[in-house]
Design a protein around this motif. Structure first.
Motif, short mmCIF file in Angstrom:
data_model
loop_
_atom_site.label_atom_id
_atom_site.label_comp_id
_atom_site.label_asym_id
_atom_site.label_seq_id
_atom_site.Cartn_x
_atom_site.Cartn_y
_atom_site.Cartn_z
N LEU A 7 1.36 -1.01 0.36
CA LEU A 7 -0.09 0.04 -0.35
C LEU A 7 0.40 1.24 0.17
O LEU A 7 0.59 2.18 -0.32
N GLU A 8 2.25 1.40 0.86
CA GLU A 8 3.25 2.49 0.63
C GLU A 8 3.53 2.37 -0.75
O GLU A 8 3.54 4.24 -1.17
N TRP A 10 1.86 1.42 -3.82
CA TRP A 10 0.79 2.35 -3.85
C TRP A 10 0.29 3.41 -3.93
O TRP A 10 0.21 4.71 -4.98
N GLU A 11 0.00 4.04 -2.80
CA GLU A 11 0.41 5.78 -2.67
C GLU A 11 1.46 6.31 -2.90
O GLU A 11 0.61 7.34 -3.82
N VAL A 14 1.09 5.76 -6.93
CA VAL A 14 0.23 6.62 -6.87
C VAL A 14 0.65 8.71 -7.73
O VAL A 14 -0.58 9.00 -7.92
N ARG A 15 1.44 8.62 -6.67
CA ARG A 15 0.84 10.38 -6.04
C ARG A 15 2.10 10.96 -7.13
O ARG A 15 1.82 12.10 -7.35
N GLU A 23 -5.91 15.23 -2.88
CA GLU A 23 -6.17 14.16 -1.64
C GLU A 23 -6.86 13.43 -1.00
O GLU A 23 -6.30 12.36 -0.90
N ILE A 26 -7.04 9.78 -2.65
CA ILE A 26 -6.30 9.40 -2.70
C ILE A 26 -6.92 8.80 -1.32
O ILE A 26 -6.35 7.00 -1.20
N VAL A 27 -6.64 8.98 -0.32
CA VAL A 27 -7.31 8.77 0.94
C VAL A 27 -8.79 7.98 1.01
O VAL A 27 -9.14 6.85 1.64
N ALA A 30 -7.32 4.76 -1.39
CA ALA A 30 -6.60 3.67 -0.71
C ALA A 30 -7.15 2.10 0.07
O ALA A 30 -7.20 0.92 -0.35
#
Length: 134
Positions: A7-8, A10-11, A14-15, A23, A26-27, A30
């Motif tokens: 997931l880290e 992924w984030e 994505v960013r 933002e 994204i939240v 997740a």
């Protein structure tokens, strides 16, 4: 623990690549990404010596997810994942966010062509999706 590390990735990915997302988007996305990781049919993880650096998920001959840590963008790793999916899983399909032209170009170079455009993603969000096939 592995899901958290993925997931880290992924984030971070994505960013670095999905500039159209806010933002809040994204939240909100997740948990969907986490569920996708937990329940995907085939999940391959690429590692450097100590940590995961990318992953690909496939279901029913379709690439459902392909994310690399931004430190590993444009190093041929995405191509390695896709070529393995062609060889081992006979992958034929992928969906791409229209607002992510780099991903569209990447999949075109891999032999995919757009055959359908959807105005909304599978969750009903206003993020147009290009359905591509090989």
């Amino acid at each position: 623990m592995l899901i958290g590390k993925l997931l880290e990735i992924w984030e971070a990915s994505v960013r670095a690549s999905h500039h159209f997302l806010t933002e809040a988007d994204i939240v909100r996305l997740a948990p969907r990404a986490e569920g996708g990781l937990r329940f995907i049919e085939t999940l391959w993880v690429m590692w450097d010596e100590e940590r995961p650096i990318g992953f690909m998920g496939v279901r029913d001959r379709k690439i459902e997810m392909l994310f690399l840590h931004p430190d590993y963008f444009r190093k041929g790793l995405g191509k390695m994942f896709v070529e393995r999916a062609f060889r081992d899983l006979d992958v034929k399909y992928v969906d791409v966010n229209e607002q992510n032209p780099d991903a569209e170009k990447f999949y075109e170079r891999m032999g995919f062509k757009t055959f359908k455009r959807d105005e909304f993603d599978s969750e009903g969000n206003p993020f147009p999706i290009l359905e591509m096939r090989r």
